[in-house]
Design an enzyme around this catalytic site. Structure first.
Site, short mmCIF file in Angstrom:
data_model
loop_
_atom_site.label_atom_id
_atom_site.label_comp_id
_atom_site.label_asym_id
_atom_site.label_seq_id
_atom_site.Cartn_x
_atom_site.Cartn_y
_atom_site.Cartn_z
CB VAL A 1 35.15 37.98 39.08
CG1 VAL A 1 34.85 38.30 37.62
CG2 VAL A 1 34.84 39.17 40.00
CE1 TYR B 1 37.18 50.68 42.87
CE2 TYR B 1 38.39 52.73 43.11
CZ TYR B 1 37.71 51.82 42.31
OH TYR B 1 37.55 52.08 40.96
CB ALA C 1 44.40 48.54 49.28
N1 LIG Z 1 33.43 54.85 36.72
C1 LIG Z 1 34.60 55.30 37.09
O1 LIG Z 1 34.75 56.52 37.28
C2 LIG Z 1 35.77 54.36 37.28
C3 LIG Z 1 37.00 54.95 37.58
C4 LIG Z 1 38.10 54.13 37.77
C5 LIG Z 1 37.98 52.76 37.64
N2 LIG Z 1 36.78 52.21 37.36
C6 LIG Z 1 36.73 50.74 37.25
O2 LIG Z 1 36.19 50.35 36.01
C7 LIG Z 1 35.50 49.10 36.15
C8 LIG Z 1 34.08 49.24 35.63
O3 LIG Z 1 33.43 50.20 36.45
P1 LIG Z 1 32.09 50.95 36.07
O4 LIG Z 1 32.30 52.36 36.40
O5 LIG Z 1 31.61 50.54 34.73
O6 LIG Z 1 31.16 50.34 37.23
P2 LIG Z 1 29.67 49.80 37.21
O7 LIG Z 1 29.27 49.74 38.64
O8 LIG Z 1 28.85 50.59 36.25
O9 LIG Z 1 29.87 48.32 36.64
C9 LIG Z 1 30.56 47.34 37.34
C10 LIG Z 1 30.24 46.00 36.75
O10 LIG Z 1 30.91 44.98 37.51
C11 LIG Z 1 29.98 43.96 37.78
N3 LIG Z 1 30.31 43.17 38.97
C12 LIG Z 1 30.29 43.55 40.27
N4 LIG Z 1 30.59 42.51 41.06
C13 LIG Z 1 30.81 41.45 40.24
C14 LIG Z 1 31.16 40.08 40.46
N5 LIG Z 1 31.33 39.59 41.70
N6 LIG Z 1 31.33 39.28 39.38
C15 LIG Z 1 31.14 39.76 38.13
N7 LIG Z 1 30.80 41.03 37.87
C16 LIG Z 1 30.64 41.87 38.91
C17 LIG Z 1 28.66 44.69 37.94
O11 LIG Z 1 27.55 43.81 37.88
C18 LIG Z 1 28.75 45.69 36.81
O12 LIG Z 1 28.33 45.12 35.60
C19 LIG Z 1 35.57 48.74 37.63
O13 LIG Z 1 36.64 47.86 37.86
C20 LIG Z 1 35.83 50.09 38.27
O14 LIG Z 1 36.42 49.99 39.54
C21 LIG Z 1 35.67 52.98 37.17
#
Ligand SMILES: NC(=O)c1ccc[n+]([C@@H]2O[C@H](COP(=O)([O-])OP(=O)(O)OC[C@H]3O[C@@H](n4cnc5c(N)ncnc54)[C@H](O)[C@@H]3O)[C@@H](O)[C@H]2O)c1
Length: 255
Positions: free
Chosen positions: A64, A156, A158
Site C-alpha cells: 500500500v 500510530y 495520529a
Molecule cells: N490487533 C489489534 O489489537 C488492532 C487494534 C486496533 C486496530 N488494528 C488495526 O487493524 C489492522 C489489522 O491489524 P492486525 O492486528 O491484523 O495486524 P497484523 O500485524 O496481524 O497484520 C497487518 C497486516 O498488514 C500488512 N501490511 C503491513 N504493511 C503493509 C504494506 N506496506 N502493504 C500491504 N500490507 C501491509 C501485513 O503484512 C499484515 O498482513 C491494522 O490496520 C491495525 O492497525 C489492530
C-alpha cells in the site's frame, strides 16, 4: 472480462490477522475475495483456503506504500471482473517509538501505510465505483485513533485519527455516487500486532487487558471481520461516514 454474479471485495494486508479473517468472512458471505498483502506465502495460503472451501479467492502482491502497484492491481481486477464492490483498507503497522527516537522517516513510514495507504486504495477504486453508482469502503482505524492516547506510538495514534477524518471526508464526497465509506476502531484484538512484546501489549499484557474489558475477553480477528461484512451489506445501507468502535465495551467500561 470474466463476470459472475459474485460481488468482488479487495482486502489489503489480508495474509494474517484481522485481514485474513476478513477475507474468510467475505468468502463465506458469497464474495469473490481479492487477498492482497506484502506477505506472499501467507496471502496465497488464505486465497487457496478460500478456493478449497468452494469459494473464489485470489492473491495479489500489493504494497500500500506503492501508488503504481495499488493502481495496477486495482485495474487488473476491474478488467477481469468489473468495478470492485467492496474494499477493506486493513493494512497497518504499529511500531513502538518513543518521541526522542521519532525521526521524520519513522513518522512517515507509519503514515505511508496506515493513512496514505488507505487513501491510495480508495483513490484507485473510486472512479469505477462512481461510474457503477455503487460501492463500499471500510477502513481500519483503532481505539488509539478515536479515544485512547498510546504512549510511544504517537505516529500510530495520529495516523489512525487521520483515518477517521478520511472516512468522514470521503463519505461526503462519494455519497451521491452510491458509495458508502465507513471505518472500524478495534479494541484489543489477538493478532501478531497485539501479541508483539516489542511493539504492543504482548501475550501477558493482552491477558491482563481482558480483565478490564467489560465483556471479559480480548477480541478475536473474526469479531472485527464480521463487522466489515455488515458494513458492506445491505443491512448497513443508511450508514456512512461512521467509525464503529468494536472493543467488547472497553471504552464505555469503568474500572
Ligand atoms: N490487533 C489489534 O489489537 C488492532 C487494534 C486496533 C486496530 N488494528 C488495526 O487493524 C489492522 C489489522 O491489524 P492486525 O492486528 O491484523 O495486524 P497484523 O500485524 O496481524 O497484520 C497487518 C497486516 O498488514 C500488512 N501490511 C503491513 N504493511 C503493509 C504494506 N506496506 N502493504 C500491504 N500490507 C501491509 C501485513 O503484512 C499484515 O498482513 C491494522 O490496520 C491495525 O492497525 C489492530
Amino acid at each position: 472480462m470474466e463476470r459472475s454474479e459474485k460481488p468482488t471485495t479487495l482486502i489489503t494486508g489480508a495474509g494474517i490477522g484481522i485481514g485474513a479473517a476478513t477475507a474468510r468472512a467475505f468468502a463465506r458471505a458469497g464474495y469473490r475475495v481479492v487477498v492482497t498483502d506484502v506477505l506472499e506465502e501467507e496471502g496465497r495460503s488464505v486465497a487457496d483456503e478460500i478456493e478449497s472451501a468452494g469459494g473464489e479467492g485470489e492473491y495479489y502482491h500489493l504494497d500500500v506504500m506503492d501508488t503504481g502497484e495499488t493502481d495496477s492491481v486495482v485495474s487488473a481486477i476491474q478488467d477481469r471482473y468489473g468495478p470492485i464492490d467492496t474494499v477493506v483498507a486493513n493494512a497497518g503497522i504499529a511500531h513502538r517509538v518513543p518521541l526522542a527516537e521519532l525521526t521524520d522517516e519513522k513518522w512517515d513510514h507509519t503514515h505511508e501505510i496506515d493513512l496514505k495507504g488507505v487513501m491510495r486504495v480508495c483513490r484507485a477504486v473510486a472512479p469505477a465505483m462512481r461510474e457503477a453508482g455503487r460501492g463500499n469502503i471500510v477502513a481500519l482505524s483503532s481505539i488509539m485513533g478515536v479515544a485512547y492516547g498510546w504512549d510511544e506510538h504517537v505516529q500510530y495514534s495520529a495516523a489512525k485519527a487521520g483515518v477517521v477524518g478520511l472516512v468522514r471526508g470521503l463519505a461526503v464526497e462519494l455519497a451521491r455516487d452510491g458509495i458508502r465509506v465507513n471505518g472500524i476502531a478495534p479494541g484489543y484484538i489477538r493478532t501478531a500486532q497485539a501479541l508483539s512484546e516489542e511493539h504492543s501489549l504482548g501475550p501477558e499484557g493482552l491477558e491482563e487487558a481482558a480483565e478490564f474489558i467489560p465483556m471479559g475477553r480480548v477480541g478475536e480477528p473474526e469479531d472485527i471481520a464480521d463487522v466489515s461484512v455488515f458494513l458492506a451489506s445491505e443491512g448497513a445501507r443508511y450508514i456512512t461516514g461512521q467509525v464503529l468502535v468494536v472493543d467488547g465495551g472497553l471504552l464505555v467500561g469503568r474500572y
